[in-house]
Structure formats: structure tokens, C-alpha cells
Design a protein around this motif. Sequence first.
Motif, PDB file in Angstrom:
ATOM      1  N   ASP A  59      -5.339   2.015   2.474  1.00  0.00           N
ATOM      2  CA  ASP A  59      -5.755   0.665   2.886  1.00  0.00           C
ATOM      3  C   ASP A  59      -6.632  -0.052   1.865  1.00  0.00           C
ATOM      4  N   HIS A  60      -6.667   0.478   0.634  1.00  0.00           N
ATOM      5  CA  HIS A  60      -7.461  -0.206  -0.399  1.00  0.00           C
ATOM      6  C   HIS A  60      -6.696  -1.447  -0.872  1.00  0.00           C
ATOM      7  N   PRO A  61      -7.394  -2.574  -1.020  1.00  0.00           N
ATOM      8  CA  PRO A  61      -6.677  -3.814  -1.393  1.00  0.00           C
ATOM      9  C   PRO A  61      -5.944  -3.724  -2.738  1.00  0.00           C
ATOM     10  N   ALA A  62      -6.371  -2.804  -3.609  1.00  0.00           N
ATOM     11  CA  ALA A  62      -5.689  -2.701  -4.910  1.00  0.00           C
ATOM     12  C   ALA A  62      -4.231  -2.292  -4.732  1.00  0.00           C
ATOM     13  N   ARG A  63      -3.890  -1.660  -3.614  1.00  0.00           N
ATOM     14  CA  ARG A  63      -2.497  -1.290  -3.376  1.00  0.00           C
ATOM     15  C   ARG A  63      -1.601  -2.522  -3.261  1.00  0.00           C
ATOM     16  N   ASP A  64      -2.196  -3.625  -2.803  1.00  0.00           N
ATOM     17  CA  ASP A  64      -1.408  -4.857  -2.631  1.00  0.00           C
ATOM     18  C   ASP A  64      -0.805  -5.340  -3.941  1.00  0.00           C
ATOM     19  N   SER A  65      -1.525  -5.069  -5.039  1.00  0.00           N
ATOM     20  CA  SER A  65      -1.052  -5.574  -6.328  1.00  0.00           C
ATOM     21  C   SER A  65       0.229  -4.868  -6.754  1.00  0.00           C
ATOM     22  N   GLN A  66       0.639  -3.823  -6.040  1.00  0.00           N
ATOM     23  CA  GLN A  66       1.733  -2.998  -6.546  1.00  0.00           C
ATOM     24  C   GLN A  66       3.079  -3.215  -5.857  1.00  0.00           C
ATOM     25  N   ALA A  67       3.154  -4.099  -4.852  1.00  0.00           N
ATOM     26  CA  ALA A  67       4.429  -4.475  -4.220  1.00  0.00           C
ATOM     27  C   ALA A  67       5.415  -3.305  -4.112  1.00  0.00           C
ATOM     28  N   THR A  68       4.990  -2.289  -3.382  1.00  0.00           N
ATOM     29  CA  THR A  68       5.682  -0.990  -3.402  1.00  0.00           C
ATOM     30  C   THR A  68       6.963  -0.948  -2.570  1.00  0.00           C
ATOM     31  N   PHE A  69       7.999  -0.284  -3.119  1.00  0.00           N
ATOM     32  CA  PHE A  69       9.184   0.076  -2.333  1.00  0.00           C
ATOM     33  C   PHE A  69       8.868   1.394  -1.640  1.00  0.00           C
ATOM     34  N   LEU A  70       8.716   1.344  -0.334  1.00  0.00           N
ATOM     35  CA  LEU A  70       8.397   2.574   0.403  1.00  0.00           C
ATOM     36  C   LEU A  70       9.685   3.235   0.872  1.00  0.00           C
ATOM     37  N   ILE A  71       9.715   4.561   0.831  1.00  0.00           N
ATOM     38  CA  ILE A  71      10.876   5.288   1.364  1.00  0.00           C
ATOM     39  C   ILE A  71      10.541   5.771   2.782  1.00  0.00           C
ATOM     40  N   ASP A  72       9.389   6.400   2.928  1.00  0.00           N
ATOM     41  CA  ASP A  72       8.866   6.713   4.268  1.00  0.00           C
ATOM     42  C   ASP A  72       7.349   6.787   4.134  1.00  0.00           C
TER      43      ASP A  72
END
Length: 343
Positions: free
Chosen positions: A150-163
Motif C-alpha cells: 500500500d505504499h504510494p510509490a507502487r502507483d508509479s509502476q502501473a503493474t500488470f498483476l497476475i494474481d
Amino acid sequence: MKSKLLKLKKEFQAELEGVVDLRSLVDLKNKFLSRKRGLLTVALKEISLLPVEERPEIGKLANKVKGFMEKELTLRQRKLEAEEEARRIKEAQIDITIPGRLPPMGGLHPIMLVKEKMEKIFLELGYTVEDGPDIETDYYNFVALNFPKDHPARDSQATFLIDEELLLRTQTSPVQVRVMEKREPPIRIIVPGRCFRRDWDITHTPNFFQMEGLVVDEGITLGDLKGTLEYFVRQLFGKKTKARFRPSFFPFTEPSADLDISCFHCGGKGCRLCKSSGWIEILGAGMVHPNVFKVVGYDPERYSGFAWGMGIDRVALILYQIEDARLFYENDLRFLQQFREII
Ligand code: DAH
């Protein structure tokens, strides 16, 4: 009769001179020797009309003339056949000195050309090339790199999640952790590889390439980071290129910096390539965060290190001055064929 035979012989000899091929040879043979109307055949028949006492002499002569003609015809036939054979061989000869016709050849993709050029610079400095999986765990891509949940820095990475656990890696940085887990310092590696983010615009594609760098040892300083990257940009973009570090933020480095290079196109005056600023941002870097060392079991009191990450596509866009990053992934041969040589 005698002179007639001799005349036929002379005539035959003269015509034989003019024979140039097998066909005219057959014509000549028929003219003199054909069974019904051959000139000599007819003459031979006339012998039976001669007085008996003349016949043996004339008969002998006629046979001699006939033998002569047959022999000459055979000799000439052999000669002509040999000539024709020689001509056929000559015409059919293969010239093995003619260069072969090359099939159309493939070439390296422009991004691979740039990747090789970047690799070469670091290989010469003693770095080794490392690899990691495209499908990563949340742990290596984020948690171990000090991106808490839940760290906001994750937002910068526009991640493709698999699960919940798996994703397509958004950066090559997780390979830092994978390598440090397996090995003790000193470490000096680069990691070129594919990354994925949910981006699609003129400078971003969902699949792209990054190159990560990591150096860890006792006594590594910010000065080493600066010296290494300044050397690298001069090698890649030209001797006159200047480097500028700006403070930045990445969870896995402290302090962190972005590196700009002076625009090699306009020399810093301002142009379209540098968007009139004179500077082009090319990578993120920093000193490895103590939390990352703790995760891999290194003593942060003993070891220090620096890391950087840059987009290979971005470097290719800048070096080749291409306007749209999406061109790299459309596989239009008219585009790709322009990049035949290593830049
Ligand atoms: N992984 C970062 C990104 O994708 C780039 C980066 C920044 C890598 C700083 C590093 C670093 O190793 O130290 O934006």
C-alpha cells in the motif's frame, strides 16, 4: 571413266574443306555416297557397262576413291564431334569465382543494438551480465526493494498483476535482490531485461527494456556512483556530454538521484530533442538503501553500494532521435531495416 573418278575425288575434297558442322557433313556424305543417287554410287554402277578388260583397274580405283571418302568423312566426323563436345563443356562451365546470391538477411533490432553497446561499456569495466525472470513475485518486485504494501510509490509502476503474488516485473531492480541473496560482495553487475507496465503513449509501451546496474563492496561512495555514470554517458553519448544529478526518490536507494545529460544534439542550447531545456533525463540512481541490505543479509555497517536503472528503449529513442517509442514494437520492416549497423 578414270578421270571422272579423279574429278569426283577432287570435288569431294574441295567440298570437305567447307564443312563446318555435322549437318553439312551428312549432306556431303549423301551427295557422294547415298545409296541411290550418290555421285560416286552412280559412277560405280557405270563400271558394269565398261569393257571387261577395263573393269578391274577402274574397279580398283573406284574402291580406293570410295575408301578415301569414307575415311575422310569418319575423321572429319570425329573432329567435329570433339569440337562440339568441347564447346558444350565450355558453355556449361560454372564460374566459381562469381559471388553467390545472398538470401535476405535479418539484423538486430535497434533496441538490441543499443543494449549491446551499453553492455560493452560495462563489460570493459569488469561488470558481469545477470538475468532474472520476467514473471516476478510481489516480494522481489516490491517488498524486498523497500516498497511496503500500500505504499504510494507502487502507483508509479502501473503493474500488470497476475494474481495476489505474481506479476510481470515492472523494473529490473528485483534482480539486484536475487543476486545479492546468492552471493557475497564484491558485486559488480548489470541486468538488461524486459519490463512491463500498463502504459501506451508516444514515449511508453507496455513492454520495454531496462538495464539495471549494481555495485556493492566495502567503502563504495556517492563519488563512485557519479564517476561511473559520468564515464558511462561520455562513452555512450560522446566525450563532450555533461552529466547533472538531481535529487529524486526511490524506495530502495538513499539518497536517490535522477541523472540528466547535456543535450548532445544542440550542445545545451535547447532544441526539440531536449524540449528546449538543454538537458535530457536518462536514468535513476542512488546509494543502496540499508533496508535492502538487511533483506539479503548484508551488514549495512560494513558494505555500501550504488545502483542505477535506465530504459534501453529511451536511450534508443534519444540516440536514434525517434519520435515515437511504439515504432519499436510494430515490426515494420521499413523501420527496422534502417538499423543495420551498431551505432
Ligand atoms: N527501477 C527504477 C524504475 O524503474 C529505476 C531505478 C532507480 C533503478 C534507481 C535503480 C535505482 O537501481 O537505484 O524507475
